[in-house]
Design an enzyme around this catalytic site. Structure first.
Site, PDB file in Angstrom:
ATOM      1  N   THR A 150      53.502 -23.484  50.986  1.00 38.75           N
ATOM      2  CA  THR A 150      53.323 -23.324  49.540  1.00 38.75           C
ATOM      3  C   THR A 150      53.778 -24.603  48.870  1.00 38.75           C
ATOM      4  OG1 THR A 150      53.766 -20.950  49.624  1.00 38.75           O
ATOM      5  CG2 THR A 150      54.141 -22.006  47.525  1.00 38.75           C
TER       6      THR A 150
ATOM      7  N   ARG B   9      45.740  -8.861  51.088  1.00 39.73           N
ATOM      8  CA  ARG B   9      47.168  -9.215  51.107  1.00 39.73           C
ATOM      9  C   ARG B   9      47.503 -10.166  49.941  1.00 39.73           C
ATOM     10  NH1 ARG B   9      50.670 -14.056  51.726  1.00 39.73           N
ATOM     11  NH2 ARG B   9      52.542 -13.377  52.799  1.00 39.73           N
ATOM     12  N   VAL B  10      48.586  -9.847  49.246  1.00 38.00           N
ATOM     13  CA  VAL B  10      49.128 -10.717  48.207  1.00 38.00           C
ATOM     14  C   VAL B  10      50.541 -11.088  48.634  1.00 38.00           C
ATOM     15  CG1 VAL B  10      49.939 -10.753  45.812  1.00 38.00           C
ATOM     16  CG2 VAL B  10      47.704  -9.778  46.345  1.00 38.00           C
ATOM     17  N   GLY B  11      50.885 -12.355  48.497  1.00 37.55           N
ATOM     18  CA  GLY B  11      52.213 -12.804  48.916  1.00 37.55           C
ATOM     19  C   GLY B  11      53.171 -12.952  47.748  1.00 37.55           C
ATOM     20  N   ASP B  12      54.304 -13.554  48.052  1.00 38.96           N
ATOM     21  CA  ASP B  12      55.350 -13.721  47.041  1.00 38.96           C
ATOM     22  C   ASP B  12      54.962 -14.683  45.931  1.00 38.96           C
ATOM     23  OD1 ASP B  12      55.418 -15.704  49.112  1.00 38.96           O
ATOM     24  OD2 ASP B  12      57.312 -16.410  48.282  1.00 38.96           O
TER      25      ASP B  12
ATOM     26  N   THR C 222      59.337 -20.924  49.774  1.00 37.85           N
ATOM     27  CA  THR C 222      58.204 -21.007  50.671  1.00 37.85           C
ATOM     28  C   THR C 222      58.576 -20.275  51.959  1.00 37.85           C
ATOM     29  OG1 THR C 222      56.652 -22.472  51.832  1.00 37.85           O
ATOM     30  CG2 THR C 222      58.883 -23.281  51.561  1.00 37.85           C
ATOM     31  N   GLY C 223      57.565 -19.861  52.702  1.00 38.17           N
ATOM     32  CA  GLY C 223      57.840 -19.133  53.935  1.00 38.17           C
ATOM     33  C   GLY C 223      57.231 -17.748  53.894  1.00 38.17           C
TER      34      GLY C 223
ATOM     35  N   GLY D 206      56.259 -14.629  52.847  1.00 36.25           N
ATOM     36  CA  GLY D 206      56.363 -14.045  51.513  1.00 36.25           C
ATOM     37  C   GLY D 206      56.854 -12.612  51.487  1.00 36.25           C
TER      38      GLY D 206
HETATM   39  N1  ASP Z   1      55.077 -17.776  50.769  1.00 32.06           N
HETATM   40  C1  ASP Z   1      53.687 -17.915  51.102  1.00 32.06           C
HETATM   41  C2  ASP Z   1      53.095 -16.544  51.302  1.00 32.06           C
HETATM   42  O1  ASP Z   1      53.715 -15.719  51.961  1.00 32.06           O
HETATM   43  C3  ASP Z   1      53.426 -18.763  52.303  1.00 32.06           C
HETATM   44  C4  ASP Z   1      54.332 -19.917  52.529  1.00 32.06           C
HETATM   45  O2  ASP Z   1      54.936 -20.438  51.613  1.00 32.06           O
HETATM   46  O3  ASP Z   1      54.489 -20.364  53.680  1.00 32.06           O
HETATM   47  O4  ASP Z   1      51.994 -16.332  50.879  1.00 32.06           O
END
Ligand code: ASP
Length: 269
Positions: free
Chosen positions: A131, A159-162, A182-183, A185
């Site tokens: 991200t 799917r919706v992330g953070d 990031t990571g 979500g």
């Molecule tokens: N946080 C993002 C998500 O889960 C992906 C990422 O930042 O690696 O969509």
């Protein structure tokens, strides 16, 4: 920095900074050229928050390469905070944004390869998601932030992330500071990480200590060594930090005197 130095707002700097990454087809986790879902559709999440505590977000947006700009439009032109899917796309088109194919020949090729060899969801610790998260403070001490992503590569459709969720991937309180994530979500949402970090800074913790507290919350998952979550935090005094559960998270710092990449400290040593 160019936007800030030209006298425009800290929010303009956030939007324009993130647009650079969204427009770059070589960045495979954001905007144009971002990872598609399991069916080959690129769907984007983004959110933005200003110094007055106002926020805008989009989720599951397709065919529009600048979700951060749509998130800003949601904040400024609607009574809502979050628009998703077809409604978000319709709103973008009504506001003059162009419909585009975001799947580049390269990401299409990789998705086709994935379909043949790996029908299951990816192991989330691997390099299949990222991200752009950007926090900024101007010379008057005003803070804003934004995040934008295509999310988890080959995710389930829907799917919706953070990165659409204010408080999870991003939070700004102009009296205290800001944080972004990031990571994986799902874990960021479940621990409401960015809000937690800003609240910890409000209690007096430094940006680094506050990020560590949020990362340690992940230890409630007994498999926290197989996924990655990283946070950035910035306080009202301009102090900043990054912290990750896993090794190999780095972030960029830019001021008028400095432009550098910093390797973040991490928990799981
Ligand atoms: N946080 C993002 C998500 O889960 C992906 C990422 O930042 O690696 O969509």
């Amino acid at each position: 920095m160019e936007v800030l130095n030209s006298g425009r707002s800290v929010l303009d700097a956030i939007e324009k900074g993130i647009n650079v990454v969204e427009n770059d087809p070589k960045v495979d986790s954001v905007g144009l050229g971002g990872y598609p879902d399991a069916e080959g559709n690129v769907t984007l999440d983004a959110c933005i928050m200003d110094s007055n505590g106002n926020a805008g977000a989009v989720a599951y947006l397709s065919n529009i390469k600048n979700p951060i700009s749509i998130a800003r439009h949601v904040k400024e032109k609607t009574a809502h905070v979050l628009l998703a899917g077809k409604g978000a796309q319709k709103f973008a088109l009504q506001n003059g944004f162009k419909k585009e194919n975001l799947l580049t020949p390269e990401t299409k090729k990789r998705w086709e390869r994935w379909k043949q060899t790996n029908k299951e969801m990816h192991d989330p610790v691997k390099d299949n998601h990222d991200t752009i998260g950007l926090l900024a403070i101007d010379k008057n001490g005003n803070i804003a932030g934004g995040v934008s992503t295509s999310g988890w590569a080959y995710k389930m459709p829907g799917r919706v992330g953070d990165s659409s969720i204010i408080g999870a991937s991003l939070f700004v309180d102009n009296n205290v500071g800001a944080a972004c994530a990031t990571g994986l979500g799902e874990k960021v949402i479940e621990t409401v990480g960015s809000f937690l970090i800003v609240e910890k800074m409000r209690e007096g913790y430094s940006p680094l200590e506050a990020c560590k507290i949020a990362i340690k919350r992940l230890s409630k998952y007994n498999n926290s060594n197989i996924f990655q979550v990283s946070y950035l935090a910035l306080n009202k005094d301009g102090e900043y930090a990054g912290f990750s559960n896993q090794k190999e998270f780095s972030y960029s710092i830019v001021t008028n005197n400095l432009s550098t990449i910093v390797k973040s400290d991490y928990l799981l040593k």
